[in-house]
Design a protein around this motif. Sequence first.
Motif, PDB file in Angstrom:
ATOM      1  N   ALA A  23       0.836  -1.208   0.000  1.00  0.00           N
ATOM      2  CA  ALA A  23       0.000   0.000   0.000  1.00  0.00           C
ATOM      3  C   ALA A  23       0.871   1.259   0.000  1.00  0.00           C
ATOM      4  O   ALA A  23       0.511   2.265  -0.609  1.00  0.00           O
ATOM      5  CB  ALA A  23      -0.935  -0.005   1.209  1.00  0.00           C
ATOM      6  N   VAL A  24       2.030   1.191   0.661  1.00  0.00           N
ATOM      7  CA  VAL A  24       2.951   2.340   0.633  1.00  0.00           C
ATOM      8  C   VAL A  24       3.501   2.500  -0.788  1.00  0.00           C
ATOM      9  O   VAL A  24       3.515   3.600  -1.344  1.00  0.00           O
ATOM     10  CB  VAL A  24       4.098   2.171   1.664  1.00  0.00           C
ATOM     11  CG1 VAL A  24       5.154   3.253   1.473  1.00  0.00           C
ATOM     12  CG2 VAL A  24       3.547   2.215   3.085  1.00  0.00           C
ATOM     13  N   ARG A  25       3.916   1.380  -1.386  1.00  0.00           N
ATOM     14  CA  ARG A  25       4.440   1.457  -2.765  1.00  0.00           C
ATOM     15  C   ARG A  25       3.391   2.000  -3.724  1.00  0.00           C
ATOM     16  O   ARG A  25       3.696   2.752  -4.640  1.00  0.00           O
ATOM     17  CB  ARG A  25       4.900   0.060  -3.246  1.00  0.00           C
ATOM     18  CG  ARG A  25       6.190  -0.435  -2.594  1.00  0.00           C
ATOM     19  CD  ARG A  25       6.776  -1.613  -3.358  1.00  0.00           C
ATOM     20  NE  ARG A  25       5.958  -2.809  -3.305  1.00  0.00           N
ATOM     21  CZ  ARG A  25       5.992  -3.730  -2.325  1.00  0.00           C
ATOM     22  NH1 ARG A  25       6.809  -3.572  -1.295  1.00  0.00           N
ATOM     23  NH2 ARG A  25       5.229  -4.793  -2.363  1.00  0.00           N
ATOM     24  N   ASP A  26       2.124   1.630  -3.489  1.00  0.00           N
ATOM     25  CA  ASP A  26       1.037   2.080  -4.380  1.00  0.00           C
ATOM     26  C   ASP A  26       0.559   3.505  -4.079  1.00  0.00           C
ATOM     27  O   ASP A  26      -0.357   4.010  -4.737  1.00  0.00           O
ATOM     28  CB  ASP A  26      -0.184   1.140  -4.259  1.00  0.00           C
ATOM     29  CG  ASP A  26       0.103  -0.238  -4.830  1.00  0.00           C
ATOM     30  OD1 ASP A  26       1.117  -0.384  -5.546  1.00  0.00           O
ATOM     31  OD2 ASP A  26      -0.669  -1.168  -4.554  1.00  0.00           O
ATOM     32  N   GLY A  27       1.117   4.108  -3.025  1.00  0.00           N
ATOM     33  CA  GLY A  27       0.716   5.475  -2.686  1.00  0.00           C
ATOM     34  C   GLY A  27      -0.600   5.557  -1.936  1.00  0.00           C
ATOM     35  O   GLY A  27      -1.214   6.628  -1.858  1.00  0.00           O
ATOM     36  N   VAL A  28      -1.068   4.435  -1.383  1.00  0.00           N
ATOM     37  CA  VAL A  28      -2.316   4.438  -0.594  1.00  0.00           C
ATOM     38  C   VAL A  28      -2.001   4.787   0.862  1.00  0.00           C
ATOM     39  O   VAL A  28      -2.635   5.652   1.462  1.00  0.00           O
ATOM     40  CB  VAL A  28      -3.021   3.059  -0.683  1.00  0.00           C
ATOM     41  CG1 VAL A  28      -4.187   2.968   0.297  1.00  0.00           C
ATOM     42  CG2 VAL A  28      -3.482   2.792  -2.113  1.00  0.00           C
ATOM     43  N   ALA A  82      -5.555  -0.080   3.679  1.00  0.00           N
ATOM     44  CA  ALA A  82      -4.665  -1.174   3.289  1.00  0.00           C
ATOM     45  C   ALA A  82      -5.040  -2.475   4.002  1.00  0.00           C
ATOM     46  O   ALA A  82      -4.948  -3.554   3.421  1.00  0.00           O
ATOM     47  CB  ALA A  82      -3.212  -0.796   3.622  1.00  0.00           C
ATOM     48  N   LEU A  83      -5.450  -2.370   5.262  1.00  0.00           N
ATOM     49  CA  LEU A  83      -5.626  -3.576   6.086  1.00  0.00           C
ATOM     50  C   LEU A  83      -7.073  -4.054   6.186  1.00  0.00           C
ATOM     51  O   LEU A  83      -7.309  -5.237   6.435  1.00  0.00           O
ATOM     52  CB  LEU A  83      -5.108  -3.314   7.514  1.00  0.00           C
ATOM     53  CG  LEU A  83      -3.620  -3.022   7.666  1.00  0.00           C
ATOM     54  CD1 LEU A  83      -3.298  -2.683   9.112  1.00  0.00           C
ATOM     55  CD2 LEU A  83      -2.788  -4.222   7.209  1.00  0.00           C
ATOM     56  N   ALA A  84      -8.035  -3.140   6.054  1.00  0.00           N
ATOM     57  CA  ALA A  84      -9.403  -3.536   6.427  1.00  0.00           C
ATOM     58  C   ALA A  84     -10.480  -2.942   5.510  1.00  0.00           C
ATOM     59  O   ALA A  84     -11.605  -2.737   5.961  1.00  0.00           O
ATOM     60  CB  ALA A  84      -9.659  -3.114   7.887  1.00  0.00           C
ATOM     61  N   ALA A  85     -10.138  -2.699   4.246  1.00  0.00           N
ATOM     62  CA  ALA A  85     -11.126  -2.063   3.348  1.00  0.00           C
ATOM     63  C   ALA A  85     -12.405  -2.895   3.238  1.00  0.00           C
ATOM     64  O   ALA A  85     -13.513  -2.360   3.349  1.00  0.00           O
ATOM     65  CB  ALA A  85     -10.510  -1.830   1.972  1.00  0.00           C
ATOM     66  N   ASP A  86     -12.257  -4.215   3.054  1.00  0.00           N
ATOM     67  CA  ASP A  86     -13.447  -5.064   2.849  1.00  0.00           C
ATOM     68  C   ASP A  86     -14.380  -5.004   4.055  1.00  0.00           C
ATOM     69  O   ASP A  86     -15.597  -4.846   3.912  1.00  0.00           O
ATOM     70  CB  ASP A  86     -13.041  -6.528   2.614  1.00  0.00           C
ATOM     71  CG  ASP A  86     -12.395  -6.710   1.251  1.00  0.00           C
ATOM     72  OD1 ASP A  86     -12.504  -5.793   0.413  1.00  0.00           O
ATOM     73  OD2 ASP A  86     -11.765  -7.766   1.028  1.00  0.00           O
ATOM     74  N   SER A  87     -13.792  -5.131   5.256  1.00  0.00           N
ATOM     75  CA  SER A  87     -14.671  -5.163   6.435  1.00  0.00           C
ATOM     76  C   SER A  87     -15.244  -3.776   6.730  1.00  0.00           C
ATOM     77  O   SER A  87     -16.354  -3.670   7.256  1.00  0.00           O
ATOM     78  CB  SER A  87     -13.959  -5.771   7.645  1.00  0.00           C
ATOM     79  OG  SER A  87     -12.740  -5.150   7.868  1.00  0.00           O
ATOM     80  N   THR A 107      -2.668  14.376   0.775  1.00  0.00           N
ATOM     81  CA  THR A 107      -2.539  14.960  -0.558  1.00  0.00           C
ATOM     82  C   THR A 107      -3.829  14.575  -1.280  1.00  0.00           C
ATOM     83  O   THR A 107      -4.446  13.553  -0.952  1.00  0.00           O
ATOM     84  CB  THR A 107      -1.342  14.397  -1.366  1.00  0.00           C
ATOM     85  OG1 THR A 107      -1.560  12.991  -1.590  1.00  0.00           O
ATOM     86  CG2 THR A 107      -0.010  14.625  -0.666  1.00  0.00           C
ATOM     87  N   GLY A 108      -4.216  15.390  -2.258  1.00  0.00           N
ATOM     88  CA  GLY A 108      -5.432  15.080  -2.996  1.00  0.00           C
ATOM     89  C   GLY A 108      -5.314  13.724  -3.683  1.00  0.00           C
ATOM     90  O   GLY A 108      -6.268  12.945  -3.723  1.00  0.00           O
ATOM     91  N   GLU A 109      -4.097  13.442  -4.175  1.00  0.00           N
ATOM     92  CA  GLU A 109      -3.891  12.190  -4.908  1.00  0.00           C
ATOM     93  C   GLU A 109      -4.089  10.981  -3.989  1.00  0.00           C
ATOM     94  O   GLU A 109      -4.749  10.004  -4.352  1.00  0.00           O
ATOM     95  CB  GLU A 109      -2.459  12.192  -5.475  1.00  0.00           C
ATOM     96  CG  GLU A 109      -2.229  11.077  -6.460  1.00  0.00           C
ATOM     97  CD  GLU A 109      -0.758  10.976  -6.858  1.00  0.00           C
ATOM     98  OE1 GLU A 109       0.025  11.900  -6.545  1.00  0.00           O
ATOM     99  OE2 GLU A 109      -0.406   9.947  -7.471  1.00  0.00           O
ATOM    100  N   ARG A 110      -3.538  11.074  -2.755  1.00  0.00           N
ATOM    101  CA  ARG A 110      -3.673   9.924  -1.851  1.00  0.00           C
ATOM    102  C   ARG A 110      -5.117   9.768  -1.382  1.00  0.00           C
ATOM    103  O   ARG A 110      -5.616   8.650  -1.239  1.00  0.00           O
ATOM    104  CB  ARG A 110      -2.706  10.025  -0.668  1.00  0.00           C
ATOM    105  CG  ARG A 110      -2.467   8.651  -0.007  1.00  0.00           C
ATOM    106  CD  ARG A 110      -1.125   8.590   0.679  1.00  0.00           C
ATOM    107  NE  ARG A 110      -1.100   9.388   1.870  1.00  0.00           N
ATOM    108  CZ  ARG A 110      -1.574   8.995   3.057  1.00  0.00           C
ATOM    109  NH1 ARG A 110      -2.100   7.794   3.178  1.00  0.00           N
ATOM    110  NH2 ARG A 110      -1.505   9.784   4.092  1.00  0.00           N
ATOM    111  N   VAL A 117      -9.592   2.485  -3.213  1.00  0.00           N
ATOM    112  CA  VAL A 117      -9.512   1.164  -2.560  1.00  0.00           C
ATOM    113  C   VAL A 117     -10.877   0.794  -1.975  1.00  0.00           C
ATOM    114  O   VAL A 117     -11.331  -0.347  -2.091  1.00  0.00           O
ATOM    115  CB  VAL A 117      -8.417   1.177  -1.444  1.00  0.00           C
ATOM    116  CG1 VAL A 117      -8.463  -0.100  -0.619  1.00  0.00           C
ATOM    117  CG2 VAL A 117      -7.034   1.360  -2.064  1.00  0.00           C
ATOM    118  N   LEU A 118     -11.553   1.782  -1.366  1.00  0.00           N
ATOM    119  CA  LEU A 118     -12.875   1.516  -0.781  1.00  0.00           C
ATOM    120  C   LEU A 118     -13.902   1.222  -1.875  1.00  0.00           C
ATOM    121  O   LEU A 118     -14.740   0.331  -1.725  1.00  0.00           O
ATOM    122  CB  LEU A 118     -13.320   2.705   0.080  1.00  0.00           C
ATOM    123  CG  LEU A 118     -12.490   2.938   1.349  1.00  0.00           C
ATOM    124  CD1 LEU A 118     -12.835   4.276   1.993  1.00  0.00           C
ATOM    125  CD2 LEU A 118     -12.692   1.806   2.355  1.00  0.00           C
TER     126      LEU A 118
END
Length: 250
Positions: A23-28, A82-87, A107-110, A117-118
Motif C-alpha cells: 500500500a505504501v508502494r502504491d501510494g495508498v 490497506a488492512l481492512a477495506a473489505d470489512s 494529498t489530494g492524490e492519496r 480502494v474503498l
Amino acid sequence: MQGIPPGHPRYQSLVWRERLARAVRDGVAHETGLIAHGRGEAFDYLLGEETIPPARAAEEAAVAALVLAKKPVLSVNGNVAALAADSCVALARAVPLALEVNLFHRTGERAEKVAGVLSDAGASVVLGVHPTARIPGLSSDRGLCEREGIFSADVVVVPLEDGDRCEALRRMEKTVVAVDLNPLSRTSRAASITIVDNVVRAVPVMVGLVPVMRARSREDLGRLVRGWDNERNLAGVLAFLSKRLNALYG
Ligand code: PTJ
C-alpha cells in the motif's frame, strides 16, 4: 501471499506487513504508516494477538452506539484502507454508516487512492475526497472533512487516530469510537469508547455484532451506551495485560 510460506509461524502477521508495504508502494498508505503499524504490532504481541474480553465489551458498546446513531461515520486513513477495506465496507452496509477518507499526511492524490480502494471493495459512496468543512481547533489536515459527513456526524469511528482530532471531535460533542492497540495513547484516553484491538479483527467482529445488537431493544442499547465507563474498560485492558505477562514466566 506470494513469497510467504503459509506454514510460517508468523504467516498472518507477515501477510499484514506485506499488504501495508504494498500500500505504501502504491501510494495508498503513508510511509510513516509502517512505523505506526510496527507500534501496533508490538502491542498486539503483548495482547496475544486476539480480541481480549475488554475489547469485545467495547466492540459491543460501539456497535450499540452505531445502531442508535442518527448519522454515523467511519473515518478511513491509508493504513485502514490497506488492512481492512473489505470489512469497513461491510460495516458501512450493515449499520448503515458513511465512509469518509481522512488523512493526516494529506494529498489530494492519496485521498483519491484511498477512496479508490474503498470503491474497489464495493463502497458506492466515499466522502472526504473534496472536503467542505474543518473541525474547529484543528490546524492539521486531519481537520479537513465533509460538512455532510464527519462534521455533522453524531458518532464517528476513528481507527488508528491521533489524539488531537479525537479530542477535537469530543469537543464537538460527538461520540468517538477509537480502535487503537495502544491502551495508553492520547486517543485511547480521549475517546468515548476505545476498542483496544487490531483493526483487522475489530471491524469484522463489529460487522458480526450488528444483527446481535439490532435484536436488542433501543432502551437496552441506550443503557449500555450511557453506562459505558471507558476509563474502567482501559483499566481492564491493563489488568489483562499485566496478568498475561506475569503468567508467562510465572
Ligand atoms: O494515512 P494517514 O496519512 O492518515 O496516516 C496514518 C497514520 C497511521 C500514519 C497516522 O494516523 C499516525 O501517525 O498514527 P499514530 O499517531 O502513529 O497512531 C497510530 C496508533 O494506532 C498507535 O497507537 C498504534 O499503536 C495503533 N495501531 C497501529 N496499527 C494498528 C493500530 N491499532 C489498531 N490496529 C492496527 N492494525
